[in-house]
Design a protein around this motif. Structure first.
Motif, PDB file in Angstrom:
ATOM      1  N   VAL A 128      -0.001  -4.747   5.683  1.00 24.73           N
ATOM      2  CA  VAL A 128      -0.961  -4.438   4.620  1.00 24.73           C
ATOM      3  C   VAL A 128      -1.666  -3.132   4.979  1.00 24.73           C
ATOM      4  N   ALA A 129      -1.269  -2.060   4.298  1.00 23.51           N
ATOM      5  CA  ALA A 129      -1.754  -0.707   4.606  1.00 23.51           C
ATOM      6  C   ALA A 129      -2.788  -0.297   3.564  1.00 23.51           C
ATOM      7  N   VAL A 130      -3.963  -0.891   3.672  1.00 23.44           N
ATOM      8  CA  VAL A 130      -5.076  -0.633   2.759  1.00 23.44           C
ATOM      9  C   VAL A 130      -6.287  -0.337   3.623  1.00 23.44           C
ATOM     10  N   GLY A 184       0.853  -1.183   0.000  1.00 24.52           N
ATOM     11  CA  GLY A 184       0.000   0.000   0.000  1.00 24.52           C
ATOM     12  C   GLY A 184       0.880   1.221   0.000  1.00 24.52           C
ATOM     13  N   ALA A 185       0.996   1.877  -1.168  1.00 26.07           N
ATOM     14  CA  ALA A 185       1.932   2.987  -1.327  1.00 26.07           C
ATOM     15  C   ALA A 185       1.258   4.343  -1.235  1.00 26.07           C
ATOM     16  N   GLY A 186       0.066   4.393  -0.630  1.00 29.11           N
ATOM     17  CA  GLY A 186      -0.648   5.657  -0.474  1.00 29.11           C
ATOM     18  C   GLY A 186      -0.421   6.285   0.885  1.00 29.11           C
ATOM     19  N   GLY A 187      -1.363   7.151   1.278  1.00 30.19           N
ATOM     20  CA  GLY A 187      -1.225   7.868   2.548  1.00 30.19           C
ATOM     21  C   GLY A 187      -1.194   6.952   3.750  1.00 30.19           C
ATOM     22  N   PHE A 246       8.039  -0.367  -0.470  1.00 30.11           N
ATOM     23  CA  PHE A 246       6.596  -0.470  -0.674  1.00 30.11           C
ATOM     24  C   PHE A 246       6.266  -1.343  -1.884  1.00 30.11           C
ATOM     25  N   TYR A 247       5.172  -2.086  -1.750  1.00 32.60           N
ATOM     26  CA  TYR A 247       4.548  -2.778  -2.874  1.00 32.60           C
ATOM     27  C   TYR A 247       3.138  -2.218  -3.056  1.00 32.60           C
ATOM     28  N   TYR A 263       9.737   1.914  -4.395  1.00 30.46           N
ATOM     29  CA  TYR A 263       8.600   1.096  -4.817  1.00 30.46           C
ATOM     30  C   TYR A 263       9.161  -0.181  -5.412  1.00 30.46           C
ATOM     31  N   LEU A 264       8.698  -1.344  -4.911  1.00 31.22           N
ATOM     32  CA  LEU A 264       9.333  -2.620  -5.230  1.00 31.22           C
ATOM     33  C   LEU A 264       8.522  -3.502  -6.166  1.00 31.22           C
ATOM     34  N   GLY A 265       7.253  -3.157  -6.420  1.00 32.10           N
ATOM     35  CA  GLY A 265       6.493  -3.962  -7.356  1.00 32.10           C
ATOM     36  C   GLY A 265       5.090  -4.275  -6.882  1.00 32.10           C
ATOM     37  N   THR A 266       4.493  -5.255  -7.523  1.00 31.61           N
ATOM     38  CA  THR A 266       3.098  -5.636  -7.307  1.00 31.61           C
ATOM     39  C   THR A 266       3.008  -6.853  -6.384  1.00 31.61           C
ATOM     40  N   ALA A 267       1.784  -7.288  -6.119  1.00 28.82           N
ATOM     41  CA  ALA A 267       1.580  -8.499  -5.313  1.00 28.82           C
ATOM     42  C   ALA A 267       2.265  -9.695  -5.970  1.00 28.82           C
ATOM     43  N   HIS A 268       2.203  -9.782  -7.288  1.00 29.15           N
ATOM     44  CA  HIS A 268       2.886 -10.869  -8.000  1.00 29.15           C
ATOM     45  C   HIS A 268       4.381 -10.843  -7.703  1.00 29.15           C
TER      46      HIS A 268
END
Length: 234
Positions: free
Chosen positions: A87-89, A26-29, A53-54, A69-74
């Motif tokens: 998990v920051a969502v 979660g790369a947001g606030g 962050f992913y 930024y390191l990438g996606t869930a995949h």
């Protein structure tokens, strides 16, 4: 609801000489706020080595709060080393979807509790994996939090309350004694659920609303007292 009893919760169990690698999904606030939480935990004696962050939606810049930024869930699932994940969502449904995509056996999901939040064994608080409890929260006693519950700044949880998996409480939300929040309930800023009231799974309670009687699952309720915005008469 899989839980970790507080007597088994050791936020500073890693020695300073052996930092534990961790990434934030979660790369947001909220992700940046969780980074602050981790830095505060480290100042109190923990030893999280935050790698970056992913996010499945890449941020506009290659770094977030100074970390890559390191990438996606995949990409995260391809890790070859044990790795803790925060998990920051903010949305419980979105958080559950992210967790479902993170399938690697190398990944773990520690409970992260701000060092200023009092949680002693005699309070008998149970935490599920992946819980995040931010600064200023107050939990009294005999409380059960499920997996990946988010308590944002300044929330209060009363005695015998049960918050099931993926509940999300925004700043200064309040849950009274013996209240029950079903899976994925979302309480907006300054929302209140009074004592012994149940809120059904997936229901959203708007900012400032006060829930004084049971709410069914899957609705949005606002106002004082809280009422469904459409479709169901309460």
């Amino acid at each position: 609801m899989t839980q970790l009893f507080f007597s088994d919760y050791h936020p500073q169990e890693q020695p300073a000489a052996a930092p534990q690698p961790l990434v934030i999904f979660g790369a947001g606030g909220l992700g940046r706020e969780v980074l602050v939480l981790l830095m505060q935990l480290n100042e109190a004696g923990a030893s999280w080595d935050v790698r970056g962050f992913y996010d499945d939606q890449p941020p506009a810049a290659p770094t977030v709060a100074g970390l890559p930024y390191l990438g996606t869930a995949h990409d995260l699932n391809q890790t070859t080393e044990p790795l803790a994940v925060a998990v920051a969502v903010g949305s419980g449904a979105s958080r559950a979807a992210v967790v479902a995509r993170l399938t690697s056996g190398q990944l773990s999901f520690p409970a992260l509790v701000h060092p200023g939040v009092r949680l002693a064994r005699y309070q008998r608080v149970a935490l599920g994996a992946g819980c995040i409890i931010q600064q200023g929260c107050v939990l009294t006693c005999d409380i059960a939090l499920g997996r990946f519950v988010l308590l944002n700044l300044g929330c209060t949880i009363g005695h015998d309350a049960v918050l099931e998996d993926f509940c999300s409480l925004m700043p200064h939300a309040n849950v009274g004694g013996a209240a029950q929040l079903g899976t994925g309930v979302y309480l907006g800023t300054n929302a209140t659920v009074i004592q012994a009231v149940r809120v059904g799974a997936g229901t959203t309670v708007g900012a400032g609303a006060v829930v004084v009687r049971e709410l069914p699952a899957g609705i949005t309720a606002v106002g004082v007292p809280a009422r469904a915005t459409s479709g169901i008469q309460l």
